[in-house]
Design a protein around this motif. Structure first.
Motif, PDB file in Angstrom:
ATOM      1  N   HIS A 152      10.333  12.653   0.219  1.00 39.58           N
ATOM      2  CA  HIS A 152       9.449  12.518   1.383  1.00 39.58           C
ATOM      3  C   HIS A 152       8.178  13.359   1.249  1.00 39.58           C
ATOM      4  O   HIS A 152       7.521  13.653   2.254  1.00 39.58           O
ATOM      5  CB  HIS A 152      10.192  12.940   2.654  1.00 39.58           C
ATOM      6  CG  HIS A 152      11.408  12.120   2.958  1.00 39.58           C
ATOM      7  ND1 HIS A 152      11.356  10.928   3.640  1.00 39.58           N
ATOM      8  CD2 HIS A 152      12.720  12.319   2.646  1.00 39.58           C
ATOM      9  CE1 HIS A 152      12.579  10.432   3.753  1.00 39.58           C
ATOM     10  NE2 HIS A 152      13.426  11.254   3.158  1.00 39.58           N
ATOM     11  N   ARG A 153       7.805  13.729   0.021  1.00 34.60           N
ATOM     12  CA  ARG A 153       6.725  14.697  -0.166  1.00 34.60           C
ATOM     13  C   ARG A 153       5.403  14.250   0.441  1.00 34.60           C
ATOM     14  O   ARG A 153       4.596  15.094   0.865  1.00 34.60           O
ATOM     15  CB  ARG A 153       6.554  15.027  -1.647  1.00 34.60           C
ATOM     16  CG  ARG A 153       6.230  13.862  -2.551  1.00 34.60           C
ATOM     17  CD  ARG A 153       6.205  14.343  -4.009  1.00 34.60           C
ATOM     18  NE  ARG A 153       5.947  13.272  -4.962  1.00 34.60           N
ATOM     19  CZ  ARG A 153       6.888  12.523  -5.513  1.00 34.60           C
ATOM     20  NH1 ARG A 153       8.154  12.724  -5.157  1.00 34.60           N
ATOM     21  NH2 ARG A 153       6.590  11.603  -6.395  1.00 34.60           N
ATOM     22  N   GLU A 154       5.160  12.938   0.498  1.00 33.74           N
ATOM     23  CA  GLU A 154       3.887  12.460   1.050  1.00 33.74           C
ATOM     24  C   GLU A 154       3.802  12.680   2.565  1.00 33.74           C
ATOM     25  O   GLU A 154       2.705  12.682   3.134  1.00 33.74           O
ATOM     26  CB  GLU A 154       3.695  10.967   0.745  1.00 33.74           C
ATOM     27  CG  GLU A 154       3.725  10.614  -0.740  1.00 33.74           C
ATOM     28  CD  GLU A 154       2.645  11.319  -1.526  1.00 33.74           C
ATOM     29  OE1 GLU A 154       1.585  11.595  -0.931  1.00 33.74           O
ATOM     30  OE2 GLU A 154       2.848  11.599  -2.723  1.00 33.74           O
ATOM     31  N   GLU A 155       4.953  12.865   3.206  1.00 36.01           N
ATOM     32  CA  GLU A 155       4.982  13.012   4.660  1.00 36.01           C
ATOM     33  C   GLU A 155       4.963  14.467   5.110  1.00 36.01           C
ATOM     34  O   GLU A 155       4.778  14.744   6.300  1.00 36.01           O
ATOM     35  CB  GLU A 155       6.249  12.345   5.222  1.00 36.01           C
ATOM     36  CG  GLU A 155       6.497  10.926   4.745  1.00 36.01           C
ATOM     37  CD  GLU A 155       7.969  10.532   4.878  1.00 36.01           C
ATOM     38  OE1 GLU A 155       8.652  11.088   5.773  1.00 36.01           O
ATOM     39  OE2 GLU A 155       8.433   9.698   4.091  1.00 36.01           O
ATOM     40  N   LEU A 156       5.163  15.406   4.189  1.00 38.74           N
ATOM     41  CA  LEU A 156       5.400  16.801   4.560  1.00 38.74           C
ATOM     42  C   LEU A 156       4.128  17.634   4.512  1.00 38.74           C
ATOM     43  O   LEU A 156       3.296  17.472   3.623  1.00 38.74           O
ATOM     44  CB  LEU A 156       6.449  17.428   3.637  1.00 38.74           C
ATOM     45  CG  LEU A 156       7.815  16.728   3.595  1.00 38.74           C
ATOM     46  CD1 LEU A 156       8.736  17.437   2.615  1.00 38.74           C
ATOM     47  CD2 LEU A 156       8.433  16.675   4.981  1.00 38.74           C
ATOM     48  N   GLN A 157       3.996  18.543   5.474  1.00 38.97           N
ATOM     49  CA  GLN A 157       2.912  19.522   5.503  1.00 38.97           C
ATOM     50  C   GLN A 157       3.397  20.782   4.806  1.00 38.97           C
ATOM     51  O   GLN A 157       4.412  21.374   5.196  1.00 38.97           O
ATOM     52  CB  GLN A 157       2.521  19.840   6.950  1.00 38.97           C
ATOM     53  CG  GLN A 157       1.473  20.928   7.093  1.00 38.97           C
ATOM     54  CD  GLN A 157       0.143  20.529   6.493  1.00 38.97           C
ATOM     55  OE1 GLN A 157      -0.367  19.460   6.787  1.00 38.97           O
ATOM     56  NE2 GLN A 157      -0.415  21.395   5.642  1.00 38.97           N
ATOM     57  N   MET A 158       2.684  21.200   3.742  1.00 40.06           N
ATOM     58  CA  MET A 158       3.079  22.390   2.994  1.00 40.06           C
ATOM     59  C   MET A 158       2.326  23.621   3.489  1.00 40.06           C
ATOM     60  O   MET A 158       1.145  23.529   3.812  1.00 40.06           O
ATOM     61  CB  MET A 158       2.824  22.184   1.501  1.00 40.06           C
ATOM     62  CG  MET A 158       3.650  21.088   0.873  1.00 40.06           C
ATOM     63  SD  MET A 158       5.411  21.487   0.937  1.00 40.06           S
ATOM     64  CE  MET A 158       6.116  19.983   0.222  1.00 40.06           C
ATOM     65  N   PRO A 159       2.945  24.811   3.544  1.00 43.47           N
ATOM     66  CA  PRO A 159       4.360  25.009   3.240  1.00 43.47           C
ATOM     67  C   PRO A 159       5.251  24.358   4.299  1.00 43.47           C
ATOM     68  O   PRO A 159       4.893  24.330   5.478  1.00 43.47           O
ATOM     69  CB  PRO A 159       4.523  26.525   3.243  1.00 43.47           C
ATOM     70  CG  PRO A 159       3.404  27.027   4.098  1.00 43.47           C
ATOM     71  CD  PRO A 159       2.263  26.080   3.907  1.00 43.47           C
ATOM     72  N   PHE A 160       6.384  23.842   3.836  1.00 44.65           N
ATOM     73  CA  PHE A 160       7.320  23.150   4.718  1.00 44.65           C
ATOM     74  C   PHE A 160       8.484  24.082   5.014  1.00 44.65           C
ATOM     75  O   PHE A 160       9.190  24.531   4.108  1.00 44.65           O
ATOM     76  CB  PHE A 160       7.807  21.860   4.066  1.00 44.65           C
ATOM     77  CG  PHE A 160       8.795  21.086   4.900  1.00 44.65           C
ATOM     78  CD1 PHE A 160       8.519  20.750   6.216  1.00 44.65           C
ATOM     79  CD2 PHE A 160      10.013  20.691   4.354  1.00 44.65           C
ATOM     80  CE1 PHE A 160       9.429  20.040   6.981  1.00 44.65           C
ATOM     81  CE2 PHE A 160      10.930  19.969   5.112  1.00 44.65           C
ATOM     82  CZ  PHE A 160      10.632  19.652   6.420  1.00 44.65           C
ATOM     83  N   LYS A 161       8.686  24.362   6.309  1.00 47.10           N
ATOM     84  CA  LYS A 161       9.752  25.281   6.743  1.00 47.10           C
ATOM     85  C   LYS A 161      10.790  24.467   7.498  1.00 47.10           C
ATOM     86  O   LYS A 161      10.504  23.946   8.567  1.00 47.10           O
ATOM     87  CB  LYS A 161       9.170  26.380   7.639  1.00 47.10           C
ATOM     88  CG  LYS A 161       8.057  27.182   6.988  1.00 47.10           C
ATOM     89  CD  LYS A 161       7.331  28.079   7.980  1.00 47.10           C
ATOM     90  CE  LYS A 161       8.150  29.292   8.356  1.00 47.10           C
ATOM     91  NZ  LYS A 161       7.361  30.260   9.164  1.00 47.10           N
ATOM     92  N   ARG A 162      11.974  24.367   6.927  1.00 42.88           N
ATOM     93  CA  ARG A 162      13.015  23.562   7.567  1.00 42.88           C
ATOM     94  C   ARG A 162      14.287  24.384   7.755  1.00 42.88           C
ATOM     95  O   ARG A 162      14.567  25.308   7.018  1.00 42.88           O
ATOM     96  CB  ARG A 162      13.317  22.301   6.757  1.00 42.88           C
ATOM     97  CG  ARG A 162      14.327  22.436   5.611  1.00 42.88           C
ATOM     98  CD  ARG A 162      15.773  22.399   6.121  1.00 42.88           C
ATOM     99  NE  ARG A 162      16.766  22.177   5.097  1.00 42.88           N
ATOM    100  CZ  ARG A 162      17.349  23.120   4.371  1.00 42.88           C
ATOM    101  NH1 ARG A 162      16.993  24.377   4.472  1.00 42.88           N
ATOM    102  NH2 ARG A 162      18.301  22.815   3.500  1.00 42.88           N
ATOM    103  N   TYR A 163      15.045  23.981   8.801  1.00 42.24           N
ATOM    104  CA  TYR A 163      16.426  24.476   8.882  1.00 42.24           C
ATOM    105  C   TYR A 163      17.352  23.289   9.024  1.00 42.24           C
ATOM    106  O   TYR A 163      16.962  22.213   9.465  1.00 42.24           O
ATOM    107  CB  TYR A 163      16.619  25.508   9.996  1.00 42.24           C
ATOM    108  CG  TYR A 163      16.672  24.977  11.411  1.00 42.24           C
ATOM    109  CD1 TYR A 163      17.875  24.539  11.968  1.00 42.24           C
ATOM    110  CD2 TYR A 163      15.536  24.982  12.220  1.00 42.24           C
ATOM    111  CE1 TYR A 163      17.939  24.091  13.282  1.00 42.24           C
ATOM    112  CE2 TYR A 163      15.591  24.539  13.533  1.00 42.24           C
ATOM    113  CZ  TYR A 163      16.797  24.089  14.057  1.00 42.24           C
ATOM    114  OH  TYR A 163      16.857  23.641  15.359  1.00 42.24           O
ATOM    115  N   GLN A 164      18.598  23.505   8.626  1.00 37.85           N
ATOM    116  CA  GLN A 164      19.576  22.422   8.566  1.00 37.85           C
ATOM    117  C   GLN A 164      20.956  23.022   8.831  1.00 37.85           C
ATOM    118  O   GLN A 164      21.344  23.990   8.182  1.00 37.85           O
ATOM    119  CB  GLN A 164      19.519  21.782   7.174  1.00 37.85           C
ATOM    120  CG  GLN A 164      20.262  20.478   7.023  1.00 37.85           C
ATOM    121  CD  GLN A 164      19.968  19.834   5.669  1.00 37.85           C
ATOM    122  OE1 GLN A 164      19.064  20.241   4.959  1.00 37.85           O
ATOM    123  NE2 GLN A 164      20.744  18.829   5.302  1.00 37.85           N
TER     124      GLN A 164
END
Length: 453
Positions: free
Chosen positions: A114-126
């Motif tokens: 999904h790299r084209e959709e992500l704003q970098m830096p990308f901070k996620r939790y799961q």
């Protein structure tokens, strides 16, 4: 008599009380993650085996749960193939998917996909379950939840600093005293260089990571079995047993690793993180050179958290990985992350009895059911209680009050409301405090104020 059904070893059922406790854990961690700007994602329980295999080292690959292909999974295989082939070869033919081993590798796959959709830096939790075909024992399960936070697309060590602050904040909120351990894989690589065994870095880190579990002598034996020379093992001893403050250890290492540029880089990174955190944490952070974190993808700072008041394994871990996404076709994307072990945290909070009462007690107010007209009188009041955020039940059946009171006691409901002919005639409610036994006749609004207090 029919045999009772059961569940696989290493898994657990969770009833309503247990789920209330688990949700308290998840909600607390989510709240802290959100404070630092992390956003939630989810990935499938199963991934393609090609995504998972080879990412966790040889030991990790053995612990992957593999899923049989649908339909005729033996199609194309002869009896001779089955009899003579290795288990690994058979598995590769009949299994194309597996249950995820952790959340980090699926996250790396997600970033690349999904790299084209992500704003970098990308901070996620799961926050999702993972599965490992491990031998079940105390504090070790085959199915358990992880609560991960990762940042990708940034090389800044401020990310490591923030993650340690997140760890400190979470455990402070839980009331668990912990020790945060930090090391750096560059330091470990530097150590392997100066003792003359640079190509044995994986074997060295896997062995010394077991120091707390098996002791120094057993670690040294494992190093010998890995083909590491006796001279190198002897050079390793004072480094493994290094003592003093964090600053003292780093100063000593600076001299010991003077010939290793990579080791010096690791020392600089550790020093920056520790100095940035100085005076900001409520829990102790310690440089621990025996911390290795066996997973192959760590390249920089590594972390582990131990509870101080309970005998249990690591309850949080993580580290920096400089090129995890490279295995999926996106080289050079740096990341760093941590993972809270929710099931072990659950056990620690249970042993130390640290759950807040409001997190465990679900219903706060129960209306006794005396019949249809009494229930009709109570329903609007119950609705108002819920509008005010008070967790409220109306007992569904008009049965003996003793049974209804037993229900309230069994669920630890602190307040019971009773409305019979006398109460309805006065437009009031009798409120019973189940903890003190005190009863008072009050107006509905007064009752809700008391319950809400």
């Amino acid at each position: 008599m029919a045999q009772k059904p059961g569940i696989p070893k290493g898994t657990r059922d969770f009833g309503s009380v247990e789920m209330a406790k688990r949700n308290y854990i998840f909600d607390t961690i989510k709240e802290v993650y959100a404070l630092y700007g992390y956003q939630q994602i989810e990935t499938p329980a199963m991934e393609n085996l090609s995504t998972l295999m080879g990412k966790y080292g040889e030991e990790g690959d053995k612990l992957l749960f593999k899923i049989l292909n649908s339909g005729d999974f033996l199609h194309g295989m002869t009896p001779a193939d089955i009899e003579t082939s290795s288990l690994q070869r058979i598995a590769s033919h009949i299994c194309e998917k597996g249950l995820r081993y952790d959340l980090t590798v699926p996250f790396a796959r997600y970033v690349v996909q999904h790299r084209e959709e992500l704003q970098m830096p990308f901070k996620r939790y799961q926050i999702q379950p993972v599965w490992r075909a491990d031998r079940p024992q105390k504090g070790r399960y085959r199915e358990f939840y992880q609560c991960d936070a990762d940042v990708v697309g940034s090389d800044s060590l401020l990310n490591e600093v923030e993650l340690m602050q997140i760890v400190d904040t979470v455990f402070t909120k839980f009331g668990i005293r912990v020790q945060i351990k930090i090391n750096n894989r560059k330091i470990l690589s530097g150590i392997a260089e100066v003792i003359g065994e640079p190509e044995k870095i994986v074997a060295i880190t896997v062995a010394i990571d077991k120091l707390d579990k098996i002791g120094l002598d057993a670690v040294n034996d494992e190093l010998r079995q890995a083909g590491i020379s006796e001279e190198a093992i002897q050079k390793l001893q004072p480094i493994i047993n290094l003592e003093g403050s964090n600053t003292d250890k780093l100063d000593t290492l600076r001299d010991v690793l003077a010939e290793s540029a990579l080791g010096q880089k690791g020392i600089e990174e550790c020093r920056y993180i520790l100095e940035a955190l100085s005076g900001t944490l409520k829990n102790e952070i310690q440089l621990d050179l025996t911390l290795a974190r066996g997973l192959n993808y760590y390249t920089g700072a590594i972390f582990e958290v131990k509870a101080l008041d309970v005998q249990i394994g690591s309850i949080t871990g993580g580290g920096r990985y400089d090129n995890l996404t490279g295995i999926f076709g996106l080289p050079g994307l740096s990341g760093v992350g941590i993972s809270f072990g929710a099931d072990r945290i659950y056990d620690v909070l249970n042993q130390l009895d640290l759950y807040p009462k409001e997190a465990v007690n679900a219903t706060r107010l129960l209306f006794i059911n005396f019949g249809e007209k009494e229930t009709a009188y109570c329903l609007p009041i119950a609705a108002e209680a819920r509008r005010r955020g008070i967790r409220t039940e109306v007992f569904p059946d008009s049965v003996k009050m003793k049974k209804q009171m037993a229900y309230a006691n069994a669920k630890a409901i602190p307040f019971v409301a009773l409305a019979g002919d006398n109460e309805m005639a006065e437009g009031k409610i009798t409120l019973k405090n189940m903890l003190t036994g005190e009863q008072q006749l009050v107006k509905p609004e007064e009752m809700l104020d008391i319950v809400e207090a």
